[in-house]
Design a protein around this motif. Sequence first.
Motif, mmCIF file in Angstrom:
data_model
loop_
_atom_site.group_PDB
_atom_site.id
_atom_site.type_symbol
_atom_site.label_atom_id
_atom_site.label_comp_id
_atom_site.label_asym_id
_atom_site.label_seq_id
_atom_site.Cartn_x
_atom_site.Cartn_y
_atom_site.Cartn_z
ATOM 1 N N GLN A 196 -15.045 15.273 -4.078
ATOM 2 C CA GLN A 196 -16.287 16.030 -3.912
ATOM 3 C C GLN A 196 -16.575 16.871 -5.159
ATOM 4 N N ARG A 197 -15.535 17.445 -5.721
ATOM 5 C CA ARG A 197 -15.701 18.251 -6.943
ATOM 6 C C ARG A 197 -16.221 17.378 -8.086
ATOM 7 N N ARG A 198 -15.676 16.175 -8.179
ATOM 8 C CA ARG A 198 -16.133 15.249 -9.238
ATOM 9 C C ARG A 198 -17.602 14.883 -9.042
ATOM 10 N N ALA A 199 -17.999 14.655 -7.778
ATOM 11 C CA ALA A 199 -19.399 14.316 -7.501
ATOM 12 C C ALA A 199 -20.316 15.448 -7.932
ATOM 13 N N LEU A 200 -19.924 16.669 -7.646
ATOM 14 C CA LEU A 200 -20.731 17.825 -8.047
ATOM 15 C C LEU A 200 -20.839 17.928 -9.558
ATOM 16 N N GLU A 201 -19.723 17.687 -10.238
ATOM 17 C CA GLU A 201 -19.711 17.817 -11.699
ATOM 18 C C GLU A 201 -20.527 16.730 -12.380
ATOM 19 N N THR A 202 -20.497 15.518 -11.830
ATOM 20 C CA THR A 202 -21.150 14.391 -12.501
ATOM 21 C C THR A 202 -22.597 14.180 -12.073
ATOM 22 N N THR A 203 -22.933 14.559 -10.837
ATOM 23 C CA THR A 203 -24.293 14.293 -10.343
ATOM 24 C C THR A 203 -25.046 15.558 -9.951
ATOM 25 N N GLY A 204 -24.331 16.649 -9.810
ATOM 26 C CA GLY A 204 -24.975 17.874 -9.346
ATOM 27 C C GLY A 204 -25.234 17.885 -7.853
ATOM 28 N N ARG A 205 -24.729 16.854 -7.144
ATOM 29 C CA ARG A 205 -24.937 16.751 -5.699
ATOM 30 C C ARG A 205 -23.584 16.617 -5.003
ATOM 31 N N ARG A 206 -23.540 17.046 -3.762
ATOM 32 C CA ARG A 206 -22.376 16.754 -2.945
ATOM 33 C C ARG A 206 -22.467 15.322 -2.437
ATOM 34 N N GLY A 207 -21.407 14.576 -2.622
ATOM 35 C CA GLY A 207 -21.408 13.192 -2.157
ATOM 36 C C GLY A 207 -21.034 13.069 -0.693
ATOM 37 N N PHE A 208 -20.014 13.830 -0.256
ATOM 38 C CA PHE A 208 -19.570 13.789 1.133
ATOM 39 C C PHE A 208 -20.404 14.746 1.980
ATOM 40 N N THR A 209 -20.880 14.275 3.122
ATOM 41 C CA THR A 209 -21.620 15.139 4.043
ATOM 42 C C THR A 209 -20.700 15.803 5.054
ATOM 43 N N GLU A 210 -19.564 15.174 5.329
ATOM 44 C CA GLU A 210 -18.673 15.685 6.370
ATOM 45 C C GLU A 210 -17.291 15.087 6.207
ATOM 46 N N PHE A 211 -16.331 15.692 6.883
ATOM 47 C CA PHE A 211 -14.971 15.154 6.946
ATOM 48 C C PHE A 211 -14.623 14.950 8.413
ATOM 49 N N VAL A 212 -14.156 13.740 8.731
ATOM 50 C CA VAL A 212 -13.887 13.361 10.120
ATOM 51 C C VAL A 212 -12.399 13.073 10.278
ATOM 52 N N LEU A 213 -11.762 13.771 11.187
ATOM 53 C CA LEU A 213 -10.342 13.550 11.466
ATOM 54 C C LEU A 213 -10.191 12.603 12.637
ATOM 55 N N LEU A 214 -9.367 11.566 12.469
ATOM 56 C CA LEU A 214 -9.242 10.492 13.454
ATOM 57 C C LEU A 214 -7.777 10.340 13.866
ATOM 58 N N PRO A 215 -7.371 10.963 14.959
ATOM 59 C CA PRO A 215 -5.990 10.782 15.427
ATOM 60 C C PRO A 215 -5.722 9.319 15.779
ATOM 61 N N PHE A 216 -4.542 8.835 15.441
ATOM 62 C CA PHE A 216 -4.140 7.455 15.698
ATOM 63 C C PHE A 216 -4.068 7.199 17.206
ATOM 64 N N ILE A 217 -4.751 6.125 17.641
ATOM 65 C CA ILE A 217 -4.666 5.660 19.027
ATOM 66 C C ILE A 217 -3.675 4.510 19.063
ATOM 67 N N HIS A 218 -2.617 4.666 19.832
ATOM 68 C CA HIS A 218 -1.466 3.779 19.671
ATOM 69 C C HIS A 218 -1.363 2.639 20.677
ATOM 70 N N GLN A 219 -1.910 2.771 21.874
ATOM 71 C CA GLN A 219 -1.512 1.921 22.997
ATOM 72 C C GLN A 219 -1.515 0.424 22.682
ATOM 73 N N SER A 220 -2.585 -0.085 22.071
ATOM 74 C CA SER A 220 -2.685 -1.520 21.779
ATOM 75 C C SER A 220 -2.612 -1.818 20.293
ATOM 76 N N SER A 221 -2.200 -0.846 19.504
ATOM 77 C CA SER A 221 -2.117 -1.047 18.059
ATOM 78 C C SER A 221 -0.922 -1.938 17.724
ATOM 79 N N PRO A 222 -1.120 -2.979 16.928
ATOM 80 C CA PRO A 222 -0.009 -3.888 16.624
ATOM 81 C C PRO A 222 1.221 -3.182 16.066
ATOM 82 N N ILE A 223 1.028 -2.226 15.167
ATOM 83 C CA ILE A 223 2.189 -1.590 14.534
ATOM 84 C C ILE A 223 2.958 -0.741 15.542
ATOM 85 N N TYR A 224 2.287 -0.255 16.556
ATOM 86 C CA TYR A 224 2.983 0.458 17.633
ATOM 87 C C TYR A 224 3.685 -0.534 18.559
#
Length: 848
Positions: free
Chosen positions: A693-721
Amino acid sequence: MRRALARARDGKTLDLDEAAVLLQARGADLETLSGHAARVRDAGLAALGRPGVVTYSKSVFIPLTRLCRDRCGYCTFVTVPGRVDSPYMSPDEVLDIARKGAEMGCTEALFTLGDRPEDRWQAAREWLDAHGYDDTHSYVRAMAIRVLEETGLLPHLNPGVMSWQDLQRLKPVAASMGMMLETTARRLFTEKGGPHYGSPDKDPDVRLRVLEDAGRSSVPFTTGILIGIGENYTERADSIFAIRKVARTYGGIQEVIVQNFRAKPDTKMRATPDATLEELAATIAVARLVLGPKMRLQAPPNLIGQQYETMLRAGIDDWGGVSPITPDHVNPERAWPQIDELTRRTEALGFTMRERLPIYPEYVRAGEPWLDPRLRAHVDALAEPETGLVKENVVVKGIPWQEPDGGWQESGRTDLHVEVDTTGRTEDRRSDFDSVYGDWSEIAGNIKSGPARFDADIRDALRKAEKDPAGLSDDEALALLHADGPELDALARIADDLRRAVSGDDVTFVVTRNINFTNVCYTGCRFCAFAQRRTDADAYTLSLSQVGDRVDEAWAAGATEICMQGGIHPDLPGTAYFDLAREVKKRQPEIHLHSYSPMEVVNGASRTNLSIEDWLARAHESGVDSLPGTAAEILDDDVRWVLTKGKLPTATWIEVITAAHRLGIPTTSTMMYGHVDTPAHWVGHLKLIADLQRRALETTGRRGFTEFVLLPFIHQSSPIYLAGLARPGPTLRENRAVHALARLLLHGMIDNIQCSWVKLGEEGCRAVLQGGVNDLGGTLMEETISRMAGASHGSYKTISDLASLVEPLGRPLRQRTTGYGTPSPERIAAAQASDGVARAVRRLPLLT
């Protein structure tokens, strides 16, 4: 030696030291060793249903360029611009060789060339510019298509070191690819006078990364070792073990070549003694024992003198590419044996010779994801369906190469978005669970452990967080992630005070509809329960009209946004993403299209042979307004390559996001956590997002990211689980801590922190809304990705549901746009009338 031979005889797993000892077997010991190796080879061929069959490929060499940026001490293939008429072969020259090969019954066009000559030679750069090619790999791709269309030969590409993106670009035009590992002996690369000194593409770490990326990309890949260039026996053994590790982890190495060094005039190593044929035989035998019965093993027949019996007894089962018309341009002084003579000598030893394609029979028969659908017709024209070997008396002729023009017919379980809440999944795992993800036991060894607890003073970190939240050090941030009890409550209060100062008390949400246009995907992400093979019971693909109808339904329900993503479906046409965007805007020009993850962007760019930036510009013109910053998972490749197999590397995710920001296309940012990662990875991820985000501000003068979304891992049918490698998602304490830390570390860079009601549920969302979170995401209308993984919080939320969630907190609920503005009165009224959900979505009750 006796002990190692006894362990080999008994089928014991050899370690590095034992392999190094066996590499020194000579005389009677070599005879014994070869016998053990031959039995392993014979068992492997019998298991394949072709006992005693030794294969070869009838090929032509196409030396597309002999220029190279490397300076290997033994190479006569490479030259300098002044010694060639042109830096590259012309298309006419390429096709002349390929046509002659087709006339002689060849099936393989072996493209051999130096590494990125344009990086060293101005003449190469000027030639590419004059002929309209961005780089050497673009020219390789174009020539491969010409060969497929005009001759029918199958390209096998050896363009040297390739990036993950290069592999994506070249896979649709090549039946297989290859690059010799040669050796893992790093000193031969770093020490002055070494054979690889001054050759950037001979760094063993770089070459191993290519093998891994090829496996991640499901490319049938040829590699091998070159013996006698100065490595010792332990280093030679280490090279074999390194290949085995990659082969087991990703399943993409189709053959291993064991090649012996032969000194050549006019090279730095002209006085170096040749590797002896006994050395070669011992190395083949050890490679067979280490790599096992499933690996196809090859020795070039023009480099072994007349020692056919010796090499066959040592455990090879393939003679490689043999050309009836072109020389071995890498070893021009060593002529190919005649195929009739090679067949006679092989069959005299009790074997049967059969011709194969450059893609090995096992991969022909497996099909997707190893064989790109754009090559299916070319391969089917040459291969026996029952064996995958070359048809007897096959006629080789050109077949048009084109992007799939089907794929838009509806198919499969197109009502999954509704049915997932009532009948759920049909099965708990996809049908290729045991093959598509690699060897689970090998993958388990790649999981990095981190500190379970950091003992720094949490109170000191809390005091620092109050004064300079974004300035927390890694150690301070890690300490806060382990806060519990009163310390966790204090962390949440600090984050919530910051949230209030930045975003106010409003809890925001957007009326949006998710449209996952297909769940057919062959990327092989080990955490994903959404992706299906096309033949699985839960697989589906929507037609363009179905996508458009869902857009109309969403607009009628008051939606301001369509969030559209899908699996990496091999049959979708090259224009698929542009077609989808245009359909959305054709139906509802005013709706905001939030679409295409960085993984989809790279897939689209590789299908259209556009640069990432050019592809993004085309997508923007087609109607894409912003990008979801998904496909991020954890932005650390040690974690990504355990978690995802075939997904884009961290650097490529960054490249896509940075290009979007440069073009003025806003994106979200995400983190999926709580699987095979550690809290230290979460800190690194958050700090990387802040830096971007800092790089976007420095190079374009705009914020590139509008938000940050946290996604907890859902395990029940996940292959690696299901494979027993991942933990069952984060705890409530961890969820509270990481949401609060996100607010602190992203302060001043990203104002909006979003929680996922799909993954956290109502109680979980209420907890983090009191610890720095200001946004609930969207009504979604048809959430299937988390539901397929086993999340139990439904596939949509009405506005009333969201209001009930927020009400106990005493904070106002406010509808927003994608960019966090205020929707028009007409949109708000329509949303209130529908309660934020399309009627077609609400026709079935939630399964309890």
